[in-house]
Design a protein around this motif. Structure first.
Motif, mmCIF file in Angstrom:
data_model
loop_
_atom_site.group_PDB
_atom_site.id
_atom_site.type_symbol
_atom_site.label_atom_id
_atom_site.label_comp_id
_atom_site.label_asym_id
_atom_site.label_seq_id
_atom_site.Cartn_x
_atom_site.Cartn_y
_atom_site.Cartn_z
ATOM 1 N N ARG A 25 16.577 -32.939 74.694
ATOM 2 C CA ARG A 25 16.180 -34.081 75.531
ATOM 3 C C ARG A 25 15.883 -35.298 74.685
ATOM 4 N N ALA A 63 19.167 -36.707 73.426
ATOM 5 C CA ALA A 63 19.905 -37.393 74.488
ATOM 6 C C ALA A 63 19.261 -38.741 74.811
ATOM 7 N N LYS A 64 17.933 -38.782 74.811
ATOM 8 C CA LYS A 64 17.237 -40.045 75.074
ATOM 9 C C LYS A 64 17.524 -41.054 73.966
ATOM 10 N N ASN A 75 20.193 -41.166 72.080
ATOM 11 C CA ASN A 75 21.592 -41.588 72.170
ATOM 12 C C ASN A 75 21.820 -42.551 73.321
ATOM 13 N N GLN A 76 21.012 -42.469 74.370
ATOM 14 C CA GLN A 76 21.164 -43.398 75.490
ATOM 15 C C GLN A 76 20.663 -44.787 75.116
ATOM 16 N N HIS A 77 19.562 -44.857 74.402
ATOM 17 C CA HIS A 77 18.953 -46.140 74.046
ATOM 18 C C HIS A 77 18.665 -46.173 72.548
#
Length: 94
Positions: free
Chosen positions: A69, A72-73, A75-77
């Motif tokens: 998690r 992924a967080k 990589n999103q921002h």
């Protein structure tokens, strides 16, 4: 669909290295396949998969879920590493 000999070989392979509850689930699934019992097969298949996953410990640990998690967080921002130039910035020297 597998042949009878392939199914027998697969069940014997499970019997060599698996604990009792996985062997029982594999034999029940093989029996459902050989009986061509379409109603019982999905339940036997799920039971076998859950037993094998538990035995092989494929269930992720809490820290593995947290790490995914967090990754992924990130990589999103992604954080801004350099500041981009805007029209208000002074011109670069020659």
């Amino acid at each position: 669909m597998t042949t009878g000999s392939e199914l027998l070989c697969a069940v014997q392979g499970v019997q060599l290295c698996a604990p009792d509850y996985v062997i029982a689930a594999a034999q029940e699934m093989a029996q459902a396949i050989s009986d061509r019992n379409a109603d019982r097969y999905p339940d036997c298949f799920v039971t076998f998969l859950n037993a094998a996953r538990y035995d092989l410990d494929y269930n992720p640990k809490r820290w593995q879920v947290w790490r995914r998690r967090k990754g992924a967080k990130f990589n999103q921002h992604p954080p801004m590493l350099t500041r981009g130039r805007t029209e208000e910035d002074p011109p670069l020297p020659d």
